[in-house]
Design an enzyme around this catalytic site. Structure first.
Site, short mmCIF file in Angstrom:
data_model
loop_
_atom_site.label_atom_id
_atom_site.label_comp_id
_atom_site.label_asym_id
_atom_site.label_seq_id
_atom_site.Cartn_x
_atom_site.Cartn_y
_atom_site.Cartn_z
N GLU A 23 22.86 3.15 36.39
CA GLU A 23 22.21 3.20 35.08
C GLU A 23 22.07 1.80 34.51
OE1 GLU A 23 20.50 4.50 32.94
OE2 GLU A 23 21.04 6.53 32.37
N ASP A 24 21.11 1.63 33.61
CA ASP A 24 20.98 0.35 32.92
C ASP A 24 22.01 0.24 31.79
OD1 ASP A 24 19.73 2.36 31.42
OD2 ASP A 24 17.89 1.24 31.07
N PHE A 54 20.36 -3.52 19.60
CA PHE A 54 19.31 -3.11 20.53
C PHE A 54 18.96 -4.27 21.46
CE2 PHE A 54 15.34 -1.72 22.31
CZ PHE A 54 15.62 -0.39 22.57
N ARG A 72 10.83 -5.74 30.12
CA ARG A 72 11.69 -5.35 31.25
C ARG A 72 11.88 -6.48 32.26
NH1 ARG A 72 12.41 0.30 31.22
NH2 ARG A 72 10.66 1.54 30.51
P1 XMP Z 1 22.45 7.74 25.97
O1 XMP Z 1 22.53 7.64 24.48
O2 XMP Z 1 22.13 9.13 26.42
O3 XMP Z 1 21.17 6.90 26.28
O4 XMP Z 1 23.66 7.14 26.63
C1 XMP Z 1 21.03 5.97 27.25
C2 XMP Z 1 19.60 5.53 27.21
O5 XMP Z 1 19.26 5.05 25.89
C3 XMP Z 1 18.44 3.94 26.00
N1 XMP Z 1 19.06 2.81 25.27
C4 XMP Z 1 18.59 1.57 25.19
N2 XMP Z 1 17.48 1.02 25.72
N3 XMP Z 1 18.05 -1.04 24.72
C5 XMP Z 1 17.22 -0.30 25.48
O6 XMP Z 1 16.24 -0.83 25.95
C6 XMP Z 1 19.19 -0.57 24.16
O7 XMP Z 1 19.91 -1.29 23.49
C7 XMP Z 1 19.46 0.82 24.41
N4 XMP Z 1 20.47 1.64 24.04
C8 XMP Z 1 20.19 2.84 24.58
C9 XMP Z 1 18.25 3.67 27.45
O8 XMP Z 1 17.02 4.23 27.86
C10 XMP Z 1 19.37 4.39 28.13
O9 XMP Z 1 19.05 4.84 29.44
MG MG Z 2 17.32 4.41 30.70
#
Ligand code: XMP
Ligand code: MG
Length: 178
Positions: A98-99, A151, A164
């Protein structure tokens, strides 16, 4: 630095150094085995591409794409699979890549979905973790960096599909998204 950013949170050098460590750790932990890394599109694509080049054991790839139902940027916990894995994972050693783990709701869903397919083992590797925002209890086995509740974009992470391609992680200016 890009003008839409407040600051660079993690430099390209820091990102690469940490990913090398993660790749070496994974190679060590799974020595003698082969692994299947499951990248979560699109955010994890850049991380996965670099990570696998630091892994010295046999590694296979697959990808999933998911979307959270619900308004705005808040994760609702209801996840829809847009693209599922190409092949079954029964009996395989799987690592979800995961990212970022934010509330943990997306990951919680993915872990449950993949666990139900009877892999030999299932672990989670994320580049970034925002522990302050956690709602769902999920175990992260490999984590690149803990970050504050800001963010961030770059290195696969986007705002409206932008940024990205940055080789570093930056904090997006509030004025860009408000
Ligand atoms: P959850 O809340 O389910 O979500 O853990 C994970 C997803 O939320 C997005 N996400 C972000 N994307 N910058 C981003 O570009 C951020 O700071 C950020 N925080 C959450 C992301 O898609 C991730 O997979
Ligand atoms: Mg994501």
């Amino acid at each position: 630095m890009h003008p839409d950013l407040d600051k660079v949170l993690i430099t390209e050098q820091e990102v690469q150094k940490r990913i090398r460590e993660l790749g070496e750790q994974i190679s060590c932990d799974y020595a003698g085995k082969e692994i299947l890394v499951v990248g979560i599109l699109k955010g994890a694509a850049v991380f996965l591409a670099d990570l696998v080049r630091y892994i010295s054991i046999p590694v296979y790839f697959d990808f999933m794409a998911v979307s959270s139902y619900g308004a705005g940027s808040a994760s609702s916990g209801v996840v829809r699979i847009l693209k599922d894995l190409d092949r079954p994972i029964e009996g395989r050693h799987v690592i979800i890549v995961e990212d970022i783990v934010d509330t943990g709701l997306t990951l919680n869903y993915l872990v449950q979905s993949l666990q139900s397919r009877n892999p030999a083992s299932l672990k989670v590797c994320t580049l970034l973790d925002k522990p302050e925002r956690r709602v769902a209890k999920v175990k992260v086995d490999y984590n690149g960096f803990d970050i504050p509740d800001q963010f961030v974009v770059g290195y696969g992470l986007d705002y409206n599909e932008r940024y990205r391609n940055f080789p570093y992680i930056g904090v997006l200016k509030r004025s860009v998204y408000t």
